[in-house]
Scaffold this active site. Structure first.
Site, PDB file in Angstrom:
ATOM      1  N   CYS A 132      66.913  52.515   6.641  1.00 11.13           N
ATOM      2  CA  CYS A 132      67.466  51.218   7.060  1.00 11.13           C
ATOM      3  C   CYS A 132      68.972  51.276   7.347  1.00 11.13           C
ATOM      4  CB  CYS A 132      67.166  50.155   6.020  1.00 11.13           C
ATOM      5  SG  CYS A 132      65.407  49.989   5.688  1.00 11.13           S
ATOM      6  N   HIS A 257      72.094  44.474   7.137  1.00  4.10           N
ATOM      7  CA  HIS A 257      70.673  44.828   7.225  1.00  4.10           C
ATOM      8  C   HIS A 257      69.848  43.670   6.666  1.00  4.10           C
ATOM      9  CE1 HIS A 257      66.874  46.714   6.932  1.00  4.10           C
ATOM     10  NE2 HIS A 257      66.913  46.916   5.629  1.00  4.10           N
ATOM     11  N   ASN A 287      61.580  42.773   7.438  1.00  9.08           N
ATOM     12  CA  ASN A 287      62.481  43.931   7.388  1.00  9.08           C
ATOM     13  C   ASN A 287      62.035  44.944   8.450  1.00  9.08           C
ATOM     14  OD1 ASN A 287      63.798  46.318   6.805  1.00  9.08           O
ATOM     15  ND2 ASN A 287      63.563  46.149   4.590  1.00  9.08           N
TER      16      ASN A 287
HETATM   17  O1  UT7 Z   1      65.357  47.942   3.404  1.00 10.16           O
HETATM   18  C1  UT7 Z   1      65.402  48.228   2.038  1.00 10.16           C
HETATM   19  C2  UT7 Z   1      64.036  48.132   1.496  1.00 10.16           C
HETATM   20  N1  UT7 Z   1      63.665  47.189   0.549  1.00 10.16           N
HETATM   21  C3  UT7 Z   1      64.338  46.157  -0.007  1.00 10.16           C
HETATM   22  O2  UT7 Z   1      65.458  45.878   0.227  1.00 10.16           O
HETATM   23  C4  UT7 Z   1      63.574  45.337  -1.014  1.00 10.16           C
HETATM   24  C5  UT7 Z   1      64.422  44.886  -2.177  1.00 10.16           C
HETATM   25  N2  UT7 Z   1      63.672  44.099  -3.115  1.00 10.16           N
HETATM   26  C6  UT7 Z   1      63.225  42.846  -2.860  1.00 10.16           C
HETATM   27  O3  UT7 Z   1      63.419  42.338  -1.777  1.00 10.16           O
HETATM   28  C7  UT7 Z   1      62.548  42.085  -3.963  1.00 10.16           C
HETATM   29  O4  UT7 Z   1      62.635  42.825  -5.162  1.00 10.16           O
HETATM   30  C8  UT7 Z   1      61.055  41.743  -3.664  1.00 10.16           C
HETATM   31  C9  UT7 Z   1      60.968  40.678  -2.581  1.00 10.16           C
HETATM   32  C10 UT7 Z   1      60.317  42.998  -3.236  1.00 10.16           C
HETATM   33  C11 UT7 Z   1      60.399  41.179  -4.926  1.00 10.16           C
HETATM   34  O5  UT7 Z   1      61.117  40.046  -5.390  1.00 10.16           O
HETATM   35  P1  UT7 Z   1      61.552  39.952  -6.928  1.00 10.16           P
HETATM   36  O6  UT7 Z   1      62.164  38.644  -7.108  1.00 10.16           O
HETATM   37  O7  UT7 Z   1      62.372  41.165  -7.253  1.00 10.16           O
HETATM   38  O8  UT7 Z   1      60.152  39.987  -7.647  1.00 10.16           O
HETATM   39  P2  UT7 Z   1      59.651  40.964  -8.786  1.00 10.16           P
HETATM   40  O9  UT7 Z   1      59.278  42.294  -8.207  1.00 10.16           O
HETATM   41  O10 UT7 Z   1      60.591  40.923  -9.933  1.00 10.16           O
HETATM   42  O11 UT7 Z   1      58.314  40.230  -9.203  1.00 10.16           O
HETATM   43  C12 UT7 Z   1      58.322  38.899  -9.776  1.00 10.16           C
HETATM   44  C13 UT7 Z   1      56.874  38.450  -9.942  1.00 10.16           C
HETATM   45  C14 UT7 Z   1      55.993  39.510 -10.591  1.00 10.16           C
HETATM   46  O12 UT7 Z   1      55.076  38.846 -11.421  1.00 10.16           O
HETATM   47  P3  UT7 Z   1      55.297  38.751 -13.012  1.00 10.16           P
HETATM   48  O13 UT7 Z   1      55.364  40.179 -13.475  1.00 10.16           O
HETATM   49  O14 UT7 Z   1      56.603  38.040 -13.176  1.00 10.16           O
HETATM   50  O15 UT7 Z   1      54.112  37.998 -13.474  1.00 10.16           O
HETATM   51  C15 UT7 Z   1      55.269  40.133  -9.423  1.00 10.16           C
HETATM   52  O16 UT7 Z   1      54.020  40.677  -9.790  1.00 10.16           O
HETATM   53  O17 UT7 Z   1      56.304  38.200  -8.647  1.00 10.16           O
HETATM   54  C16 UT7 Z   1      55.088  38.930  -8.507  1.00 10.16           C
HETATM   55  N3  UT7 Z   1      54.933  39.296  -7.103  1.00 10.16           N
HETATM   56  C17 UT7 Z   1      54.379  38.487  -6.205  1.00 10.16           C
HETATM   57  N4  UT7 Z   1      53.847  37.258  -6.320  1.00 10.16           N
HETATM   58  C18 UT7 Z   1      53.361  36.682  -5.203  1.00 10.16           C
HETATM   59  C19 UT7 Z   1      55.315  40.445  -6.483  1.00 10.16           C
HETATM   60  N5  UT7 Z   1      55.009  40.393  -5.179  1.00 10.16           N
HETATM   61  C20 UT7 Z   1      54.414  39.177  -4.987  1.00 10.16           C
HETATM   62  C21 UT7 Z   1      53.885  38.537  -3.843  1.00 10.16           C
HETATM   63  N6  UT7 Z   1      53.383  37.285  -4.000  1.00 10.16           N
HETATM   64  N7  UT7 Z   1      53.885  39.101  -2.628  1.00 10.16           N
END
Ligand code: UT7
Length: 330
Positions: A132, A257, A287
């Site tokens: 990225c 980005h 993304n």
């Molecule tokens: O280009 C570079 C590449 N990538 C990035 O920049 C990604 C960087 N990271 C992110 O954008 C975020 O971390 C995400 C959008 C991927 C995730 O958001 P988050 O606020 O960090 O969520 P999390 O991983 O801490 O998960 C929170 C909760 C979890 O449930 P519990 O454990 O709290 O019960 C996940 O299982 O949200 C759950 N979860 C979802 N729920 C509904 C994870 N993905 C999903 C989903 N829909 N798609």
């Protein structure tokens, strides 16, 4: 004389080295090409196959829909053609093609070679893979080559990725984030336009938090990537600005980005700049990796904010982790 003194922490090069380039030679963006694939996948489409909701994706990532389809060379050629048309240039005018991508058509030849043929270019072509951060790495590479006295005068820089081809559509952690996209710019030597400062770095120790094996799917520890990304981007923008002798308050247009709107908000907060200076394409593209910065640049151009003399800062980060920032006087 002019020997590189690379700073260990950021990877950027001290002014002594910059003098090796001819500082009278300057470069501007002469054309931008932003076409996207036609197929749209909305959050509601994902709701039908994944344990997720439109509300969660909008709240946690700021994405409503993304585009999918096409192979990298085809999307890159479309963007390149549009950038050439925008610049009023013909294929013969281009002296070098650089394609930033992490989703090449084949192991080899380089995808840029296919694009070169598809566009009818007669120049050399190379791929850059910094995921990225790829477009910003490619932009800096092109600029520094162009400022060498014997360097190319016109360079086509494409940022193109088809991340949905390496995404597991049953994995809600990644499927909701990524889309396919392509953007391109024509850079030409011109008295208007100058790279004032840049920074490029990587930390390969962070490979396990974001990677994709051959024939595998994207694996990501989202929360870790999020935290590291904010820190890397803020440090990188500050390093590029310091080299330019500027501060965040001097930035007129920030082209970050587009991975997650909350990352962009956190970066703006830490730099103490307004979200108003950024442009959002993420909501409608997801993304798109190497494509996101040229697509954001096209949005800024459409919004009429890119004027001669504007201070424009592009900053990318991604797997590696790799990051890069460029501070440009437009
Ligand atoms: O280009 C570079 C590449 N990538 C990035 O920049 C990604 C960087 N990271 C992110 O954008 C975020 O971390 C995400 C959008 C991927 C995730 O958001 P988050 O606020 O960090 O969520 P999390 O991983 O801490 O998960 C929170 C909760 C979890 O449930 P519990 O454990 O709290 O019960 C996940 O299982 O949200 C759950 N979860 C979802 N729920 C509904 C994870 N993905 C999903 C989903 N829909 N798609």
């Amino acid at each position: 004389q002019g020997r590189a003194r690379v700073r260990r922490r950021t990877g950027h090069i001290e002014p002594a080295h910059r003098l090796a380039a001819d500082e009278r030679i300057t470069v501007r963006v002469a054309g931008i090409g932003p076409p996207l694939p036609d197929n749209i996948v909305t959050n509601h489409d994902h709701e039908r196959t994944l344990d997720t909701t439109d509300e969660w994706i909008r709240d946690r990532a700021g994405i409503a829909e993304r585009r999918t389809g096409g192979v990298t060379s085809e999307l890159a050629a479309r963007a390149g053609k549009a950038a050439l048309a925008d610049a009023g240039m013909a294929p013969d005018d281009i002296d070098l093609l650089i394609l930033a991508t992490c989703t090449p058509d084949q192991r080899f030849p380089a995808t840029s070679a296919t694009v070169q043929a598809d566009l009818g270019l007669t120049c050399g072509a190379l791929d850059v893979n910094a995921v990225c951060a790829g477009f910003t790495y490619a932009y800096i590479t092109a600029y520094l080559m162009m400022t060498a006295p014997t360097g190319p005068e016109r360079v086509l820089v494409c940022g193109t990725d088809t991340l949905t081809s390496i995404t597991d559509w049953t994995d809600r952690n990644t499927a909701i984030l990524f889309g396919d996209g392509s953007g391109a710019v024509v850079l030409e030597r011109h008295e208007q336009g100058r790279l004032l400062g840049w920074d490029a770095g990587a930390d390969g120790n962070l490979k396990p938090i974001l990677f994709c094996d051959h024939d595998g799917f994207i694996q990501m520890e989202g929360r870790e990537v999020f935290k590291k990304a904010v820190r890397a981007v803020v440090g990188s923008v500050e390093a590029a600005l310091a080299q330019a002798g500027l501060t965040p308050a001097d930035i007129d247009v920030l082209l970050p980005h587009q991975a997650n709107i909350r990352i962009i908000e956190a970066v703006c907060q830490r730099l103490d700049v307004s979200m108003e200076i950024t442009h959002n394409v993420l909501e409608h593209t997801g993304n798109t990796s190497s494509a996101s910065i040229p697509l954001t640049m096209a949005a800024a151009a459409d919004n009429g904010v890119l004027h001669p003399g504007s201070i424009v800062c592009m900053t990318g980060f991604g797997a590696g982790m790799a990051w890069a920032s460029a501070v440009v006087e437009w």
